[in-house]
Scaffold this active site. Structure first.
Site, PDB file in Angstrom:
ATOM      1  CG  PHE A 235      29.214  45.265  20.030  1.00 42.23           C
ATOM      2  CD1 PHE A 235      29.250  44.953  21.380  1.00 42.23           C
ATOM      3  CD2 PHE A 235      28.910  46.569  19.664  1.00 42.23           C
ATOM      4  CE1 PHE A 235      28.987  45.911  22.348  1.00 42.23           C
ATOM      5  CE2 PHE A 235      28.645  47.531  20.618  1.00 42.23           C
ATOM      6  CZ  PHE A 235      28.684  47.204  21.964  1.00 42.23           C
TER       7      PHE A 235
ATOM      8  CG  PHE B  37      12.488  43.680  31.142  1.00 40.46           C
ATOM      9  CD1 PHE B  37      11.708  44.664  30.528  1.00 40.46           C
ATOM     10  CD2 PHE B  37      13.740  43.399  30.603  1.00 40.46           C
ATOM     11  CE1 PHE B  37      12.164  45.339  29.391  1.00 40.46           C
ATOM     12  CE2 PHE B  37      14.192  44.071  29.461  1.00 40.46           C
ATOM     13  CZ  PHE B  37      13.400  45.045  28.865  1.00 40.46           C
TER      14      PHE B  37
ATOM     15  CD  GLU C 187      19.573  46.443  33.227  1.00 38.82           C
ATOM     16  OE1 GLU C 187      19.753  46.854  32.079  1.00 38.82           O
ATOM     17  OE2 GLU C 187      18.451  46.254  33.728  1.00 38.82           O
TER      18      GLU C 187
ATOM     19  CB  SER D 127      17.755  43.991  41.665  1.00 41.21           C
ATOM     20  OG  SER D 127      18.806  43.866  40.784  1.00 41.21           O
TER      21      SER D 127
END
Ligand code: TGC
Ligand code: FAD
Length: 396
Positions: free
Chosen positions: A395, A141, A375, A103
């Site tokens: 979705f 991030f 992720e 990671s």
């Protein structure tokens, strides 16, 4: 007549000889990273996991920089320009030690550096990338928020113009390396859609708080980022970014590393189980001789090797420029699920010993809960594949 029965017995660790098809350069990279990972990281990782942190993350970043794995798939600006398969192999060897260590490399190289490399100005690239590649600067991030995980398009972090400046307000959550980062790539909603900002973490109004009491990915630092009126010059915006597709395209890179990384965690668990089963005796014989144990070992062998083939094929597609983001979803969904099955079986083969940090299996099993979540969760990647094969989005 078939000669199959006369061939040399397969190596249990690479049953389908996946590594046999690697180039000399790919094998070199694999061996260099494996030597570093087993020599420098493996002896410490159980203690780091136990402590719930990486005690000297700056020194670790420098070691990764010296090893050349930060942004190794990027070209120029101090990056190695290695193939996708080489990058995948590096992720595999690191995650065979611990998912938290892979990671560290994913977030620095595939997320923070990729965002700057792909969407940044020349000035931003020259300022940040060489030092990040060398491990002298640490990046993070920030996409996820407390109320915006699988649906990052619903983010509340806002960037508004004030004269020639930008002012950012919002909270990011679950950010790997957030509290040790020198620079945060932060995604924020603007009047013109979602854009990326390069935020030096010493900017007034920026703060980070460590997330404590994690039961997974403990050898990794996870943080909340608070942006309270963070004022930035125009030069902080990533000029090439625009829309949710920008951060998602960075995620494809990190997800690709996870495809390979998961095969490393699976391999480590499988090898530990094989070794343990050969030496642990009950009822007067090694437990490897019981049919029920052999069924587990056979299932694990299939999972480890099928996942390895999947990762290599996706890597070859990526190197050929034919990797669609749904290929990556296929790999992330299937390889992580395979690793979770293998880790679970490996833990059961270790009996009571399997719940301790003396053996790697429960540590990997717990880490894989995070790997299956970040992720893009398993459900999100299943829906991506569902959409790809039906043409219908489920979705919403
Ligand atoms: P949707 O309308 O489908 O898409 C918006 C725009 O993005 C494009 N797109 C992609 N582009 C590149 N790569 C992908 N994988 C892409 N998926 C979609 C799409 O074509 C569209 O472009 P345009 O030009 O038409 O606007 O967006 P949606 O709001 O319906 O969401 C889609 C969804 C659910 C797949 C996406 O939001 C998603 O992937 N959610 C999961 C979030 C996630 O993975 N977060 C990870 C945060 S970072 C992290 O976890 C780091 S962990 C540390 C480590 O890696 O070790
Ligand atoms: P939610 O989105 O709330 O999902 C909860 C459940 O609902 C899941 O099972 C999910 O699959 C399901 N679900 C959601 N939507 C649907 C749907 N449409 N259909 C069916 N089921 C659905 N983020 C960053 O930006 N940067 C980082 O560096 C970073 N590092 C991380 C490190 C760790 C240790 C962890 C645990 C997370 C990290 N993340 C990071 C955040 C990670 O990306 C998110 O946790 C992930 O995207 C899931 O979001 P969520 O946790 O809010 O879950």
């Amino acid at each position: 007549m078939s000669n199959a029965h006369k061939a040399t017995a397969p190596d249990p660790g690479d049953f389908l000889e996946v590594d046999g098809s690697l180039s000399a350069e790919e094998r070199d990279i694999r061996d260099t990273v494996r030597d570093f990972a087993t020599g420098e990281l493996l002896p410490n990782v159980a203690d780091w996991f136990d402590a719930g942190t990486i005690p000297d993350a700056r020194a670790l970043a420098k070691s990764f920089g010296d090893l050349g794995v930060f942004g190794m798939h990027l070209d120029g600006y101090g990056c190695a320009g290695a193939s996708a398969v080489s990058y995948g192999l590096a992720c595999r060897e690191l995650e065979a030690v611990d998912s938290g260590l892979r990671s560290f490399v994913s977030v620095q190289g595939s997320l923070a550096m990729t965002a700057i490399h792909r969407f940044g100005s020349e000035e931003q690239k020259n300022t940040w990338l060489p030092k990040m590649a060398a491990g002298e600067l640490i990046g993070c991030f920030g996409l996820t928020e407390p109320d915006s995980g699988s649906d990052p398009g619903s983010m509340r972090t806002r960037a508004r113009r004030d004269g020639s400046d930008w002012v950012l307000d919002g909270t990011k959550m679950w950010i790997t390396n957030g509290s040790i980062a020198d620079v945060a790539v932060v995604w924020a909603a603007t009047e013109d859609g979602i854009r990326g900002f390069v935020v030096p973490t010493n900017t007034p109004g920026f703060s980070a708080n460590v997330v404590h009491r994690k039961l997974s990915l403990r050898a990794s630092i996870t943080s909340e980022l608070v942006l309270d009126g963070v004022r930035l010059p125009e030069s902080a915006v990533l000029p090439g970014s625009g829309g949710l597709g920008s951060p998602l395209s960075c995620l494809n890179e990190a997800r690709y590393g996870i495809v390979w990384g998961a095969t490393g965690a699976a391999r480590a668990c499988y090898q530990a189980a094989l070794d343990y089963a050969a030496t642990r005796e009950q009822f007067g014989r090694a437990i490897s001789g019981f049919q029920l144990t052999q069924r587990k070992l056979a299932d694990m062998l299939v999972d480890v090797n099928q996942a390895g083939l999947t990762a290599l094929q996706i890597g070859r597609l990526k190197d050929a420029g034919r990797c669609h983001h749904t290929h990556v979803s296929f790999g992330k969904l299937s390889c992580v699920a395979a690793a979770q099955r293998v880790a679970g079986e490996a833990r059961s083969i270790h009996g009571a010993n399997g719940i301790t940090l003396e053996y790697p299996v429960l540590r990997h099993m717990l880490n894989l809960e995070t790997v299956a979540t970040y992720e893009g969760t398993a459900e999100i990647h299943a829906l991506s594949l569902g959409q790809a094969v039906t043409g219908v989005s489920a979705f919403r």
